[in-house]
Write a protein that holds these residues in place. Structure first.
Motif, PDB file in Angstrom:
ATOM      1  N   LEU A 597       0.834  -1.210   0.000  1.00  0.00           N
ATOM      2  CA  LEU A 597       0.000   0.000   0.000  1.00  0.00           C
ATOM      3  C   LEU A 597       0.868   1.259   0.000  1.00  0.00           C
ATOM      4  N   GLU A 598       2.045   1.174   0.596  1.00  0.00           N
ATOM      5  CA  GLU A 598       2.943   2.325   0.544  1.00  0.00           C
ATOM      6  C   GLU A 598       3.366   2.607  -0.894  1.00  0.00           C
ATOM      7  N   ARG A 599       3.690   1.551  -1.643  1.00  0.00           N
ATOM      8  CA  ARG A 599       4.055   1.750  -3.048  1.00  0.00           C
ATOM      9  C   ARG A 599       2.878   2.295  -3.846  1.00  0.00           C
ATOM     10  N   ALA A 600       1.685   1.782  -3.552  1.00  0.00           N
ATOM     11  CA  ALA A 600       0.492   2.295  -4.242  1.00  0.00           C
ATOM     12  C   ALA A 600       0.251   3.756  -3.891  1.00  0.00           C
ATOM     13  N   ARG A 601       0.507   4.136  -2.658  1.00  0.00           N
ATOM     14  CA  ARG A 601       0.337   5.538  -2.239  1.00  0.00           C
ATOM     15  C   ARG A 601       1.310   6.452  -2.979  1.00  0.00           C
ATOM     16  N   ILE A 602       2.558   6.033  -3.106  1.00  0.00           N
ATOM     17  CA  ILE A 602       3.552   6.851  -3.804  1.00  0.00           C
ATOM     18  C   ILE A 602       3.152   7.047  -5.255  1.00  0.00           C
ATOM     19  N   ARG A 618     -10.708   2.148  -3.673  1.00  0.00           N
ATOM     20  CA  ARG A 618     -11.634   1.095  -4.101  1.00  0.00           C
ATOM     21  C   ARG A 618     -11.002  -0.290  -3.990  1.00  0.00           C
ATOM     22  N   ASP A 619      -9.701  -0.389  -4.300  1.00  0.00           N
ATOM     23  CA  ASP A 619      -9.042  -1.697  -4.255  1.00  0.00           C
ATOM     24  C   ASP A 619      -9.015  -2.281  -2.853  1.00  0.00           C
ATOM     25  N   VAL A 620      -8.854  -1.420  -1.834  1.00  0.00           N
ATOM     26  CA  VAL A 620      -8.856  -1.944  -0.473  1.00  0.00           C
ATOM     27  C   VAL A 620     -10.272  -2.047   0.090  1.00  0.00           C
ATOM     28  N   ASP A 621     -11.259  -1.611  -0.721  1.00  0.00           N
ATOM     29  CA  ASP A 621     -12.676  -1.681  -0.330  1.00  0.00           C
ATOM     30  C   ASP A 621     -12.937  -0.884   0.943  1.00  0.00           C
ATOM     31  N   ALA A 622     -12.332   0.312   1.009  1.00  0.00           N
ATOM     32  CA  ALA A 622     -12.480   1.141   2.199  1.00  0.00           C
ATOM     33  C   ALA A 622     -13.877   1.740   2.272  1.00  0.00           C
ATOM     34  N   ALA A 651     -12.025  15.486  15.157  1.00  0.00           N
ATOM     35  CA  ALA A 651     -11.470  15.547  16.514  1.00  0.00           C
ATOM     36  C   ALA A 651     -10.055  16.068  16.401  1.00  0.00           C
ATOM     37  N   GLY A 652      -9.804  17.215  17.001  1.00  0.00           N
ATOM     38  CA  GLY A 652      -8.471  17.775  16.933  1.00  0.00           C
ATOM     39  C   GLY A 652      -8.027  17.977  15.501  1.00  0.00           C
ATOM     40  N   ALA A 653      -6.887  17.403  15.162  1.00  0.00           N
ATOM     41  CA  ALA A 653      -6.321  17.577  13.824  1.00  0.00           C
ATOM     42  C   ALA A 653      -6.777  16.514  12.840  1.00  0.00           C
ATOM     43  N   ALA A 654      -7.644  15.606  13.259  1.00  0.00           N
ATOM     44  CA  ALA A 654      -8.032  14.478  12.415  1.00  0.00           C
ATOM     45  C   ALA A 654      -9.525  14.521  12.089  1.00  0.00           C
ATOM     46  N   GLU A 655      -9.873  13.833  11.015  1.00  0.00           N
ATOM     47  CA  GLU A 655     -11.265  13.741  10.589  1.00  0.00           C
ATOM     48  C   GLU A 655     -11.587  12.318  10.149  1.00  0.00           C
ATOM     49  N   LEU A 656     -12.860  11.978  10.254  1.00  0.00           N
ATOM     50  CA  LEU A 656     -13.377  10.698   9.790  1.00  0.00           C
ATOM     51  C   LEU A 656     -14.319  10.965   8.628  1.00  0.00           C
ATOM     52  N   TRP A 657     -14.078  10.304   7.502  1.00  0.00           N
ATOM     53  CA  TRP A 657     -14.903  10.460   6.307  1.00  0.00           C
ATOM     54  C   TRP A 657     -15.504   9.103   5.947  1.00  0.00           C
ATOM     55  N   SER A 658     -16.652   9.152   5.296  1.00  0.00           N
ATOM     56  CA  SER A 658     -17.306   7.932   4.817  1.00  0.00           C
ATOM     57  C   SER A 658     -17.276   7.897   3.298  1.00  0.00           C
ATOM     58  N   VAL A 659     -17.208   6.699   2.767  1.00  0.00           N
ATOM     59  CA  VAL A 659     -17.211   6.474   1.324  1.00  0.00           C
ATOM     60  C   VAL A 659     -18.313   5.482   1.013  1.00  0.00           C
ATOM     61  N   GLU A 660     -19.154   5.812   0.050  1.00  0.00           N
ATOM     62  CA  GLU A 660     -20.218   4.889  -0.329  1.00  0.00           C
ATOM     63  C   GLU A 660     -19.625   3.672  -1.024  1.00  0.00           C
ATOM     64  N   PRO A 661     -20.193   2.500  -0.761  1.00  0.00           N
ATOM     65  CA  PRO A 661     -19.684   1.304  -1.438  1.00  0.00           C
ATOM     66  C   PRO A 661     -19.795   1.434  -2.947  1.00  0.00           C
ATOM     67  N   ALA A 662     -18.856   0.834  -3.658  1.00  0.00           N
ATOM     68  CA  ALA A 662     -18.899   0.861  -5.119  1.00  0.00           C
ATOM     69  C   ALA A 662     -20.115   0.095  -5.612  1.00  0.00           C
ATOM     70  N   ARG A 663     -20.796   0.669  -6.608  1.00  0.00           N
ATOM     71  CA  ARG A 663     -21.948  -0.015  -7.184  1.00  0.00           C
ATOM     72  C   ARG A 663     -21.487  -1.171  -8.054  1.00  0.00           C
ATOM     73  N   SER A 664     -22.156  -2.294  -7.930  1.00  0.00           N
ATOM     74  CA  SER A 664     -21.779  -3.460  -8.730  1.00  0.00           C
ATOM     75  C   SER A 664     -22.264  -3.277 -10.168  1.00  0.00           C
ATOM     76  N   ASP A 665     -21.489  -3.723 -11.126  1.00  0.00           N
ATOM     77  CA  ASP A 665     -21.878  -3.627 -12.532  1.00  0.00           C
ATOM     78  C   ASP A 665     -23.039  -4.570 -12.825  1.00  0.00           C
ATOM     79  N   PRO A 666     -23.953  -4.186 -13.709  1.00  0.00           N
ATOM     80  CA  PRO A 666     -25.064  -5.074 -14.052  1.00  0.00           C
ATOM     81  C   PRO A 666     -24.560  -6.319 -14.767  1.00  0.00           C
TER      82      PRO A 666
END
Length: 666
Positions: A597-602, A618-622, A651-666
């Motif tokens: 994941l570090e390589r993917a981040r870079i 999306r690949d990690v299904d976050a 909270a402080g210097a950090a935040e929590l965000w939500s991501v909707e699940p990827a829609r499955s292809d028909p």
């Protein structure tokens, strides 16, 4: 003190160290690095605890040292929690019961306790993959051990109580000083778990056992997941029983072991009771001890096991062979680097035995060592092809990491004759600390160090401790690794000072060093430098307030559990804040802990369109994202916009965000 050239030379050496320490303080202008608010806090705590102890002493007619111990024990329960303290006490009693099996007729609770902890943690290490780690499993097993060994426990308790009373009666004033010093050091156990290594790694194993009753390490997501885990296993057992983190309570147990071993080891090398209490006070005053008591680092339990092993050697009884094997196994099971210390102690034991080794018992001792030390190494070998993963991968070539040794370029200040001076006054070159954060013993007692090496009764201990102190600093000059050896050296140093200056002069010098160390206690860790202690003691929700200010990811993770207590994936976007260990199997980071994941981040950072980051998420299904807005890059912002991510908490210097699940292809 006998007069003569040798005595005069020894006294001159001891005073030369003290003068050099004062000169270093002046030349380095080290008072500018002091956190004066924290010094005031320590003074207030000392005065309040002393006043309460005097009241308790008069009310209950008990020694002042015992009254002080009761005051600080109550403070531990108040801040660390009733359930964690009870869980650790239960674990400790059971450990005494099991450890007594290795000591025969010797009712030595102080030595039985670390032996039992190694037995429990070492055997549990082989069962981590089984879903059996629940309170209703541990409690009956520990109870059975106590019931079966109730006679040994009763005798050990009676002997420990008599020993405590005798030790206090022999030197009541210095005993009270030492207990007060231990109490001031124990403030580290009050603090909530907020150190970076704990949040990124150490909390992972205990959190998985508490949530899933089993441990499923994934070295691809956390390269240290299969590293020696004895310390974390014991933390996990206490946490499972208490159903909440029990780090502070277990660290307090290790502190008691270190203090007891230091006292007894000092007595074994010629100290009287007063000098032994001075050794305990000097140990308690070390600034780095308070830092270790606020963390899950292995150096604290390693110090206890190292002292216990040294004590087993100088006792030199036949049945100590198995005990020594178990303690050496514990050192290796805590950290591979501690294997060097274990080898030094084995060499000392062979020399000390002078050929009187019972070789017939050696196969059993080796088998005990292998069983208790080998669980994580076996699992690592099976899972990665490298039994020491992630270390020495240039030798074992696991495909999960490049074939190179891990290295941290920050801690290569150089090894030389001036190292004791530099590590004392330029501590930030050797540790994440300010000047003086390692303590002043190496300089202030540098002359006593030479005296201890020269005197017959302290020579062996001083030599072995010096090797254990200096060897870890050869490949990398990181001060924390030298701490166990420093503590092992203290009894010999104290005896050398007492023999050179007499009891009164030695007390003045050693208590002066203690006061100086306590003055710089906060310099050993940022947790004590900031206002964590004041927030904890001055707020009903002190831990929550500390989390929001200094470890905001912990606050957001608690909020996340209220919103989604399932197994959806949480991705930490900031490589400098990969604090997801308590999420157990749900957490992912893009830091060096997860190389892929570090390589993917870079690669994603190089794509300004944000497509790379969107693909990574999306690949990690976050489903959830932890981030720090101040560190958010343009590519990450573009990806969040494209994904329709929403901020749900801050909270402080950090935040929590939500991501909707990827829609499955028909």
């Amino acid at each position: 003190m006998p007069a003569g050239p040798r005595a005069t030379a020894a006294a001159a050496l001891v005073w030369a160290g003290a003068v050099a320490c004062v000169a270093g303080l002046v030349v380095q202008r080290l008072w500018l690095a002091l956190t004066w608010n924290r010094c005031v806090d320590g003074l207030v705590l000392a005065l309040v605890s002393f006043g309460l102890a005097v009241l308790l002493q008069r009310a209950r007619s008990m020694p002042l040292a015992t009254a002080l111990a009761c005051v600080w024990a109550f403070a531990l329960v108040w801040f660390a929690g009733v359930l964690p303290v009870l869980a650790v006490a239960w674990l400790g009693v059971a450990a005494c019961a099991l450890g007594s099996l290795l000591l025969g007729d010797d009712d030595d609770a102080l030595l039985a306790l670390p032996l039992g902890l190694v037995l429990i943690g070492g055997l549990a290490g082989w069962t981590l993959h089984w879903p059996i780690h629940r309170a209703w499993v541990y409690v009956p097993l520990l109870a059975a051990a106590c019931i079966l060994r109730r006679g040994a426990l009763r005798r050990a308790f009676v002997a420990a109580r008599a020993g405590w009373r005798s030790a206090i009666a022999d030197s009541p004033r210095l005993a009270a000083v030492a207990v007060l010093a231990l109490g001031l050091a124990s403030v580290g156990t009050w603090l909530p778990t907020m150190q970076a290594d704990d949040l990124a790694y150490h909390l992972g194993l205990p959190s998985q056992l508490q949530r899933y009753a089993a441990y499923a390490p994934d070295p691809a997501q956390q390269i240290w997941a299969l590293a020696p885990w004895l310390g974390d296993v014991l933390q996990a057992i206490a946490q499972v029983i208490a159903r909440r983190e029990a780090r502070g309570a277990l660290d307090a147990l290790w502190l008691l072991l270190v203090a007891g071993m230091a006292w007894r080891l000092a007595r074994r090398v010629g100290a009287d009771a007063a000098a032994a209490w001075l050794a305990v006070a000097l140990c308690a005053s070390l600034p780095l001890l308070a830092a270790l008591l606020s963390s899950m680092h292995t150096e604290l339990p390693a110090t206890a096991l190292l002292l216990a092993c040294a004590l087993a050697i100088v006792d030199a009884r036949g049945e100590r062979l198995r005990a020594g094997a178990v303690l050496c196994a514990g050192l290796v099971a805590l950290k591979f680097g501690s294997a060097v210390s274990a080898l030094v102690l084995v060499a000392w034991a062979l020399v000390h035995a002078r050929g009187r080794v019972d070789w017939k018992r050696m196969p059993v001792a080796l088998a005990l060592f292998g069983v208790l030390a080998g669980s994580n190494y076996a699992y690592a070998w099976q899972a990665t092809g490298n039994p020491l993963f992630p270390l020495f991968n240039q030798v074992f070539a696991s495909p999960l990491l490049p074939p190179a040794q891990l290295a941290d370029p920050r801690w290569h200040a150089g090894f030389g004759i001036g190292l004791p001076w530099s590590i004392t006054f330029d501590t930030d070159r050797y540790l994440e600390a300010a000047g003086g954060g390692f303590g002043f013993v190496l300089v202030a007692l540098g002359g006593a160090w030479l005296v201890a090496l020269a005197r017959r009764e302290t020579r062996a201990l001083a030599l072995v401790a010096s090797i254990v102190l200096l060897l870890p600093l050869l490949p990398m000059q990181y001060a924390r690794y030298a701490f166990p050896g420093l503590v092992l050296l203290l009894p010999a140093l104290v005896v050398a000072v007492v023999r050179s200056l007499g009891a009164r002069g030695a007390a003045c010098v050693l208590l002066g060093i203690c006061a100086l160390d306590f003055t710089f206690q906060a310099n050993a860790t940022w947790l004590l430098q900031v206002n964590t202690l004041r927030k904890l003691t001055g707020n009903m929700d002190g831990a929550g307030e500390a989390f929001r200010r200094y470890a905001p990811e912990r606050t957001l993770i608690a909020e996340l559990r209220r919103r989604d207590d399932g197994d959806s994936i949480v991705l930490a976007l900031d490589p400098q804040a990969p604090f997801i260990a308590e999420l157990a199997r749900r957490g992912r980071s893009v830091s060096h802990y997860a190389p892929a994941l570090e390589r993917a981040r870079i690669a994603a950072d190089a794509d300004a369109s944000g497509v790379g980051w969107r693909t990574l998420i999306r690949d990690v299904d976050a489903r959830w994202l932890l981030l720090r807005p101040g560190h958010l890059g343009d590519a990450q912002r573009a990806a969040l916009d494209a994904l329709g991510a929403q901020r749900v908490a801050a909270a402080g210097a950090a935040e929590l965000w939500s991501v909707e699940p990827a829609r499955s292809d028909p």
